[in-house]
Design a protein around this motif. Structure first.
Motif, mmCIF file in Angstrom:
data_model
loop_
_atom_site.group_PDB
_atom_site.id
_atom_site.type_symbol
_atom_site.label_atom_id
_atom_site.label_comp_id
_atom_site.label_asym_id
_atom_site.label_seq_id
_atom_site.Cartn_x
_atom_site.Cartn_y
_atom_site.Cartn_z
ATOM 1 N N LEU A 8 0.929 -1.231 0.024
ATOM 2 C CA LEU A 8 -0.044 -0.021 0.170
ATOM 3 C C LEU A 8 0.809 1.233 -0.066
ATOM 4 O O LEU A 8 1.506 1.326 0.781
ATOM 5 N N SER A 9 0.702 1.995 -1.226
ATOM 6 C CA SER A 9 1.652 3.398 -1.351
ATOM 7 C C SER A 9 0.512 4.287 -1.434
ATOM 8 O O SER A 9 1.079 5.384 -1.101
ATOM 9 N N SER A 10 -0.463 4.046 -1.825
ATOM 10 C CA SER A 10 -1.829 5.147 -1.831
ATOM 11 C C SER A 10 -2.236 5.278 -0.364
ATOM 12 O O SER A 10 -1.762 4.910 0.724
ATOM 13 N N SER A 11 -3.285 6.085 -0.200
ATOM 14 C CA SER A 11 -3.958 6.188 0.998
ATOM 15 C C SER A 11 -4.979 5.483 1.503
ATOM 16 O O SER A 11 -5.522 5.392 2.538
ATOM 17 N N THR A 12 -5.312 4.506 0.541
ATOM 18 C CA THR A 12 -6.577 3.610 0.873
ATOM 19 C C THR A 12 -6.297 2.212 0.404
ATOM 20 O O THR A 12 -5.897 1.731 -0.656
ATOM 21 N N LEU A 13 -6.721 1.278 1.293
ATOM 22 C CA LEU A 13 -6.602 -0.123 1.027
ATOM 23 C C LEU A 13 -7.860 -0.608 1.175
ATOM 24 O O LEU A 13 -9.023 -0.455 1.886
ATOM 25 N N ASN A 14 -8.481 -1.512 0.033
ATOM 26 C CA ASN A 14 -9.570 -1.931 -0.195
ATOM 27 C C ASN A 14 -9.674 -3.354 0.133
ATOM 28 O O ASN A 14 -8.903 -4.194 -0.120
ATOM 29 N N ILE A 15 -10.719 -3.453 1.143
ATOM 30 C CA ILE A 15 -10.884 -4.822 1.875
ATOM 31 C C ILE A 15 -12.307 -5.525 1.212
ATOM 32 O O ILE A 15 -13.224 -4.980 1.052
ATOM 33 N N LYS A 16 -12.014 -6.705 0.366
ATOM 34 C CA LYS A 16 -13.300 -7.333 -0.120
ATOM 35 C C LYS A 16 -13.275 -8.713 0.240
ATOM 36 O O LYS A 16 -12.470 -9.789 0.260
ATOM 37 N N LEU A 17 -14.765 -8.812 0.665
ATOM 38 C CA LEU A 17 -15.054 -10.322 1.174
ATOM 39 C C LEU A 17 -15.444 -11.269 -0.101
ATOM 40 O O LEU A 17 -16.065 -10.714 -0.873
ATOM 41 N N ASN A 18 -14.689 -12.412 -0.010
ATOM 42 C CA ASN A 18 -14.957 -13.203 -1.152
ATOM 43 C C ASN A 18 -16.080 -14.246 -1.055
ATOM 44 O O ASN A 18 -15.991 -15.421 -1.343
ATOM 45 N N PHE A 19 -16.924 -13.829 0.001
ATOM 46 C CA PHE A 19 -18.209 -14.867 0.452
ATOM 47 C C PHE A 19 -19.231 -14.007 0.628
ATOM 48 O O PHE A 19 -19.330 -12.747 0.810
ATOM 49 N N ASP A 20 -20.512 -14.623 0.499
ATOM 50 C CA ASP A 20 -21.813 -13.743 0.874
ATOM 51 C C ASP A 20 -21.903 -13.542 2.390
ATOM 52 O O ASP A 20 -21.951 -14.486 3.136
ATOM 53 N N TYR A 21 -21.990 -12.481 2.874
ATOM 54 C CA TYR A 21 -22.263 -12.000 4.141
ATOM 55 C C TYR A 21 -22.604 -10.416 4.211
ATOM 56 O O TYR A 21 -22.142 -9.717 3.500
ATOM 57 N N TYR A 22 -23.629 -10.608 5.135
ATOM 58 C CA TYR A 22 -24.322 -8.916 5.092
ATOM 59 C C TYR A 22 -24.471 -9.019 6.771
ATOM 60 O O TYR A 22 -25.001 -9.656 7.417
ATOM 61 N N GLY A 23 -24.047 -7.718 6.956
ATOM 62 C CA GLY A 23 -24.047 -7.330 8.464
ATOM 63 C C GLY A 23 -22.795 -6.539 8.952
ATOM 64 O O GLY A 23 -21.888 -6.145 8.122
ATOM 65 N N LYS A 24 -22.312 -6.534 10.095
ATOM 66 C CA LYS A 24 -21.466 -5.979 10.799
ATOM 67 C C LYS A 24 -19.869 -6.937 10.741
ATOM 68 O O LYS A 24 -20.149 -8.027 11.049
ATOM 69 N N ILE A 25 -18.758 -6.186 10.278
ATOM 70 C CA ILE A 25 -17.682 -7.032 10.400
ATOM 71 C C ILE A 25 -16.825 -6.055 11.029
ATOM 72 O O ILE A 25 -16.794 -4.886 11.459
ATOM 73 N N TYR A 26 -15.623 -6.786 11.875
ATOM 74 C CA TYR A 26 -14.765 -6.376 12.730
ATOM 75 C C TYR A 26 -13.415 -6.240 12.147
ATOM 76 O O TYR A 26 -12.882 -7.476 11.803
ATOM 77 N N ILE A 27 -12.800 -5.264 12.115
ATOM 78 C CA ILE A 27 -11.349 -5.198 11.592
ATOM 79 C C ILE A 27 -10.536 -4.677 12.673
ATOM 80 O O ILE A 27 -10.628 -3.665 13.120
ATOM 81 N N ASN A 28 -9.309 -5.330 12.901
ATOM 82 C CA ASN A 28 -8.059 -5.394 13.799
ATOM 83 C C ASN A 28 -6.863 -4.941 12.892
ATOM 84 O O ASN A 28 -6.712 -5.947 11.991
ATOM 85 N N ILE A 29 -5.994 -4.049 12.928
ATOM 86 C CA ILE A 29 -4.846 -4.059 12.432
ATOM 87 C C ILE A 29 -3.664 -3.955 13.570
ATOM 88 O O ILE A 29 -3.702 -3.316 14.298
ATOM 89 N N PHE A 30 -2.879 -4.889 13.235
ATOM 90 C CA PHE A 30 -1.909 -5.231 14.330
ATOM 91 C C PHE A 30 -0.574 -4.981 13.731
ATOM 92 O O PHE A 30 -0.350 -4.914 12.406
ATOM 93 N N ASP A 31 0.444 -4.507 14.579
ATOM 94 C CA ASP A 31 1.925 -4.481 14.002
ATOM 95 C C ASP A 31 2.633 -5.542 14.090
ATOM 96 O O ASP A 31 2.217 -6.713 14.532
ATOM 97 N N ALA A 32 4.067 -5.639 13.931
ATOM 98 C CA ALA A 32 4.774 -7.189 13.823
ATOM 99 C C ALA A 32 4.730 -7.694 15.129
ATOM 100 O O ALA A 32 5.145 -8.769 15.369
ATOM 101 N N LEU A 33 4.578 -6.791 16.255
ATOM 102 C CA LEU A 33 4.723 -7.260 17.619
ATOM 103 C C LEU A 33 3.518 -7.746 18.336
ATOM 104 O O LEU A 33 3.158 -8.067 19.219
ATOM 105 N N GLY A 34 2.351 -7.642 17.219
ATOM 106 C CA GLY A 34 1.166 -8.210 17.728
ATOM 107 C C GLY A 34 0.346 -7.137 18.492
ATOM 108 O O GLY A 34 -0.826 -7.589 19.086
ATOM 109 N N ARG A 35 0.757 -5.983 18.563
ATOM 110 C CA ARG A 35 0.019 -4.654 18.978
ATOM 111 C C ARG A 35 -1.186 -4.418 18.218
ATOM 112 O O ARG A 35 -1.016 -4.147 16.952
#
Length: 125
Positions: free
Chosen positions: A51-78
């Protein structure tokens, strides 16, 4: 922020119990019939990577409708970022990393219903 997980236990029946440093206890019921079935039927993709631009696109490759939860971790697991989003018919959302995050490898974890998976991405400034 959820803090760092301090204890993780797997219980019979595909149940994961995790506790964090703030005394929170989380229970995840994976309810998976087989690992092969889960891998073949559900996945997500991220682009661009690196990612060198400002936006990362996240796409689900299966049918799901509703709330999803996203966590971003660094290499130390934080956890460096976390958010939730409602998924509609296009099954994709955009993530813009905070400008204070340095160049590095990060891990994105997606939880949607009984689905939970992670992938890595490289952030280039």
């Amino acid at each position: 922020k959820f803090g760092h997980f301090r204890a993780i236990n797997f219980l019979p029946g595909n149940i994961l119990i995790a506790g964090n440093e703030y005394g929170g206890i989380y229970k995840y019921d994976f309810n998976i019939q087989s690992v092969e079935e889960a891998i073949e039927s559900k996945d997500f993709s991220i682009s661009p990577n690196p990612l060198s631009s400002s936006t990362l696109n996240i796409k689900l490759n299966f049918d799901y409708y509703g709330k999803i939860y996203i966590n971003i971790f660094d290499a130390l697991g934080r956890i460096v970022d976390c958010f939730s989003s409602d998924i509609d018919n296009n099954k994709s959302i955009n993530y813009s990393p905070d400008k204070s995050l340095p160049q590095a490898v990060y891990y994105i974890s997606i939880s949607a219903g009984n689905f939970c998976s992670s992938k890595s991405f490289v952030l280039i400034r």
